[in-house]
Design a protein around this motif. Structure first.
Motif, short mmCIF file in Angstrom:
data_model
loop_
_atom_site.label_atom_id
_atom_site.label_comp_id
_atom_site.label_asym_id
_atom_site.label_seq_id
_atom_site.Cartn_x
_atom_site.Cartn_y
_atom_site.Cartn_z
N ALA A 295 -6.68 -9.01 -2.41
CA ALA A 295 -6.56 -9.36 -3.83
C ALA A 295 -6.31 -8.11 -4.67
O ALA A 295 -5.49 -8.13 -5.60
CB ALA A 295 -7.82 -10.08 -4.30
N ILE A 296 -6.99 -7.02 -4.36
CA ILE A 296 -6.79 -5.76 -5.09
C ILE A 296 -5.37 -5.24 -4.90
O ILE A 296 -4.69 -4.85 -5.85
CB ILE A 296 -7.82 -4.72 -4.63
CG1 ILE A 296 -9.23 -5.13 -5.06
CG2 ILE A 296 -7.50 -3.33 -5.18
CD1 ILE A 296 -10.34 -4.33 -4.41
N ALA A 297 -4.91 -5.22 -3.64
CA ALA A 297 -3.55 -4.75 -3.36
C ALA A 297 -2.51 -5.63 -4.04
O ALA A 297 -1.48 -5.14 -4.53
CB ALA A 297 -3.31 -4.71 -1.86
N MET A 298 -2.76 -6.92 -4.10
CA MET A 298 -1.82 -7.84 -4.74
C MET A 298 -1.72 -7.56 -6.24
O MET A 298 -0.62 -7.60 -6.81
CB MET A 298 -2.26 -9.29 -4.49
CG MET A 298 -1.25 -10.32 -4.96
SD MET A 298 0.27 -10.28 -4.01
CE MET A 298 -0.31 -10.90 -2.44
N VAL A 299 -2.84 -7.27 -6.87
CA VAL A 299 -2.83 -7.00 -8.31
C VAL A 299 -2.09 -5.70 -8.62
O VAL A 299 -1.25 -5.65 -9.53
CB VAL A 299 -4.27 -6.95 -8.86
CG1 VAL A 299 -4.28 -6.40 -10.29
CG2 VAL A 299 -4.90 -8.33 -8.83
N ILE A 300 -2.38 -4.65 -7.89
CA ILE A 300 -1.85 -3.32 -8.23
C ILE A 300 -0.45 -3.11 -7.68
O ILE A 300 0.41 -2.53 -8.36
CB ILE A 300 -2.80 -2.22 -7.71
CG1 ILE A 300 -4.16 -2.35 -8.40
CG2 ILE A 300 -2.21 -0.84 -7.95
CD1 ILE A 300 -5.19 -1.36 -7.92
N MET A 301 -0.20 -3.58 -6.44
CA MET A 301 1.07 -3.29 -5.79
C MET A 301 1.99 -4.50 -5.65
O MET A 301 3.13 -4.36 -5.23
CB MET A 301 0.80 -2.71 -4.39
CG MET A 301 -0.08 -1.48 -4.41
SD MET A 301 -0.66 -1.00 -2.76
CE MET A 301 0.89 -0.55 -1.99
N GLY A 302 1.47 -5.69 -5.97
CA GLY A 302 2.29 -6.88 -5.88
C GLY A 302 2.41 -7.45 -4.49
O GLY A 302 3.05 -8.49 -4.30
N GLN A 303 1.82 -6.81 -3.49
CA GLN A 303 1.91 -7.26 -2.11
C GLN A 303 0.82 -6.56 -1.31
O GLN A 303 0.05 -5.77 -1.86
CB GLN A 303 3.30 -6.98 -1.53
CG GLN A 303 3.86 -5.60 -1.84
CD GLN A 303 3.24 -4.51 -1.03
OE1 GLN A 303 3.05 -4.67 0.16
NE2 GLN A 303 2.91 -3.41 -1.64
N THR A 304 0.74 -6.85 -0.01
CA THR A 304 -0.36 -6.33 0.80
C THR A 304 0.09 -5.56 2.04
O THR A 304 -0.60 -4.67 2.49
CB THR A 304 -1.27 -7.49 1.27
OG1 THR A 304 -0.49 -8.41 2.05
CG2 THR A 304 -1.86 -8.22 0.09
N LEU A 305 1.24 -5.87 2.59
CA LEU A 305 1.57 -5.36 3.92
C LEU A 305 1.88 -3.87 3.96
O LEU A 305 1.71 -3.24 4.99
CB LEU A 305 2.75 -6.14 4.51
CG LEU A 305 2.45 -7.58 4.94
CD1 LEU A 305 3.64 -8.17 5.64
CD2 LEU A 305 1.24 -7.62 5.84
N THR A 306 2.39 -3.29 2.86
CA THR A 306 2.68 -1.85 2.90
C THR A 306 1.39 -1.04 2.96
O THR A 306 1.40 0.11 3.38
CB THR A 306 3.49 -1.41 1.69
OG1 THR A 306 2.76 -1.75 0.49
CG2 THR A 306 4.82 -2.10 1.65
N ALA A 307 0.28 -1.62 2.51
CA ALA A 307 -1.00 -0.92 2.58
C ALA A 307 -1.71 -1.17 3.90
O ALA A 307 -2.38 -0.30 4.43
CB ALA A 307 -1.91 -1.35 1.42
N ASP A 308 -1.57 -2.36 4.45
CA ASP A 308 -2.26 -2.69 5.71
C ASP A 308 -1.50 -3.83 6.37
O ASP A 308 -1.67 -4.99 6.02
CB ASP A 308 -3.71 -3.11 5.42
CG ASP A 308 -4.47 -3.44 6.70
OD1 ASP A 308 -3.98 -3.06 7.78
OD2 ASP A 308 -5.53 -4.06 6.60
N ILE A 309 -0.64 -3.49 7.35
CA ILE A 309 0.16 -4.52 8.00
C ILE A 309 -0.68 -5.36 8.96
O ILE A 309 -0.37 -6.50 9.23
CB ILE A 309 1.36 -3.89 8.73
CG1 ILE A 309 2.35 -4.98 9.17
CG2 ILE A 309 0.91 -3.09 9.94
CD1 ILE A 309 3.65 -4.44 9.67
N GLY A 310 -1.78 -4.77 9.47
CA GLY A 310 -2.67 -5.53 10.35
C GLY A 310 -1.99 -5.95 11.64
O GLY A 310 -0.96 -5.41 12.05
N SER A 311 -2.55 -6.96 12.29
CA SER A 311 -2.00 -7.43 13.56
C SER A 311 -1.17 -8.69 13.40
O SER A 311 -0.52 -9.13 14.34
CB SER A 311 -3.15 -7.72 14.54
OG SER A 311 -4.03 -8.71 14.00
N SER A 312 -1.18 -9.27 12.22
CA SER A 312 -0.47 -10.54 12.02
C SER A 312 0.84 -10.36 11.29
O SER A 312 1.60 -11.30 11.17
CB SER A 312 -1.36 -11.52 11.23
OG SER A 312 -1.69 -10.95 9.97
N GLY A 313 1.12 -9.15 10.77
CA GLY A 313 2.35 -8.94 10.03
C GLY A 313 3.52 -8.69 10.97
O GLY A 313 3.38 -8.45 12.16
#
Length: 508
Positions: A295-313
């Protein structure tokens, strides 16, 4: 008589227009609510939905949000995309289609010299705090120069020192909490998505406050859970008939055992160390923390995967998210350009009123790969580029290369073997060309159509990958492509036999 038609049937002359309400504001905060806050405090009330519920905390609460590691990482990731762009240009102002005047060039040069004394990297960094806090205000400090005023300092000030009046003008909140007008020559402000109902701009940190608070609670409970169930349990079984004092003594000795792993217990007492068989059941807290981080990454950066792609990306999804982050970075560039051009306007009003003020922009690095790809495509249509094109587009020196003429290009082809084959070699080349064309048709007809169908029918990137892998195992093109490959292998074998026979005859 001069005037305008205000409706198909009504004409108003100049005197009537001056008396009308067309040139005034009618629909204001005062007319809508019957109350003008600027008449009391000089500033409009801040409508931020989070800060209005914690009036005593204010901006300090938002600064505390920056202590969260996810917020810090997201802010830095977004800022650094813009801050790493050091190539910018300040151009003299001029009307479209006209050359800059000498006065405009002189004004640009004056401002450029003043900016050389400013740490623009940190200044731009604080300007990019505007999306976080809604707006950024920079105070300008002037010093008299040679027939002009020079900028000696540009100091970003805390945003809570300022507010906005009902006239949408910047106000300084003094010790009496009353907003007073700010001299436009003394401060330049930049705002992040201001609105008529919210002149303070959109604050991203206030949208992160509750996710950070909830995440902290989840981490605290998660830590407690790990401490409670992650450590081994020391269990003592007292003998039958043991009284309370004896039980308490055993408990004391077991507590000491946790520290030094040594204990002396009463005869007949059993001591057992138990460990949990699996992981502590803390996935609920882990999922909560991950959800709030996203939720934090979505607010500030508009997305999540560039910060943490994880195992499902997937790589494709990450590229899409990276493109979205670049859009946010482009918006941040606009904030800096807007600030610098507002600064240039103020600088012009102080030193050269009436002279077109400088413009500021970032220079993007040349994408040589994209340019080369475009040149290659145009060349296939018959376009022939001149030497000036390569000098201008690729920043090459004229003495570094030559342009091959059509004749020279043919000579190169012959040197590489084209046009100098024997009859047998040419027959083999023709067969290879025919095989390539047949393979391309098979690929386009069967493979590409199947790939398009898989993409259209799949619901996710993972499903596309899984179905493509299965198709590869079965073989996309089927028997057609296999027959073609077999023919090519037979032809290659025959050609090899022919070459061997020729070598034997030559040796004989």
């Amino acid at each position: 008589m001069s005037g305008i038609w205000v409706s198909p049937t009504q004409f108003m002359d100049v005197d009537d227009l001056k008396k009308s309400d067309l040139g005034s504001e009618m629909y204001t905060y005062l007319s809508a609510t019957g109350f003008d806050p600027a008449s009391w405090l000089g500033t409009m009330p801040d409508p931020d939905p989070v800060l209005e519920k914690m009036p005593n905390a204010g901006m300090d609460a938002l600064r505390a949000v920056l202590a969260d590691h996810k917020v810090t990482a997201s802010v830095q990731s977004r800022k650094l995309i813009t801050l790493k762009k050091q190539d910018w240009v300040l151009e003299p102002g001029h009307a479209e289609g006209e050359e800059p005047t000498d006065d405009a060039v002189r004004l640009r040069d004056m401002l450029s010299r003043d900016l050389e004394r400013v740490d623009l990297y940190n200044l731009f960094s604080e300007i990019l705090d505007a999306p976080l806090f809604g707006y950024t205000v920079v105070e300008l400090v002037w010093s008299p120069g040679n027939r002009s005023m020079s900028l000696s300092k540009m100091i970003p000030r805390p945003p809570e020192w300022f507010g906005w009046g009902s006239d949408n003008k910047l106000k300084f909140i003094d010790v009496s909490a009353v907003g007073v007008d700010v001299d436009p020559r003394k401060a330049v402000a930049v705002r992040h998505f201001p609105a008529s109902w919210n002149p303070y701009g959109l604050r991203l940190l206030s949208r992160c406050l509750w996710p950070v608070a909830i995440k902290k609670g989840g981490i605290r409970f998660w830590t407690t859970l790990c401490e409670k169930f992650g450590m081994p349990w020391v269990i003592g079984r007292a003998r039958n008939g043991a009284q309370r004092p004896e039980r308490q003594e055993i408990l004391r000795q077991l507590s000491n055992m946790v520290q030094d792993a040594v204990a002396v217990v009463t005869a007949g007492t059993e001591v057992q160390v138990e460990t949990t068989g699996g992981k502590a059941s803390g996935s609920l807290h882990a999922d909560l923390v991950k959800y709030m981080d996203n939720a934090i990454a979505m607010v500030i950066m508009g997305q999540t995967l560039t910060a943490d792609i994880g195992s499902s990306g997937s790589k494709a999804a990450a590229e899409t998210h990276r493109k979205l982050l670049s859009d946010y970075a482009a918006a941040d560039e606009v904030l800096i350009c807007t600030f610098m051009e507002n600064l240039a306007w103020v600088y012009g009003q102080v030193n050269a009123p009436g002279v077109p003020t400088p413009t500021f922009r970032f220079r993007e690095p040349e994408d040589y790969d994209a340019q080369a790809d475009l040149d290659k495509k145009l060349s296939t249509t018959g376009v022939r580029f001149t030497k000036a094109h390569y000098v201008r587009r690729y920043n090459l020196a004229e003495d570094e290369f030559d342009i091959a003429t059509d004749g020279a290009a043919q000579d190169i082809d012959h040197a590489q073997g084209k046009g100098s084959y024997t009859a047998e070699q040419q027959a083999l080349e023709d067969m290879a060309d025919q095989g390539r064309d047949r393979a391309a048709k098979i690929f386009d007809r069967k493979v590409m159509s199947r790939i398009k169908a898989i993409v259209q029918e799949s619901g996710s990137y993972d499903e596309v990958q899984e179905r493509l892998a299965k198709e590869l195992e079965k073989g996309f093109a089927g028997a057609d492509l296999e027959d073609l490959l077999q023919q090519a292998m037979v032809a290659a074998d025959l050609w090899g036999r022919f070459q061997v026979n020729q070598e034997v005859k030559d040796d004989g």
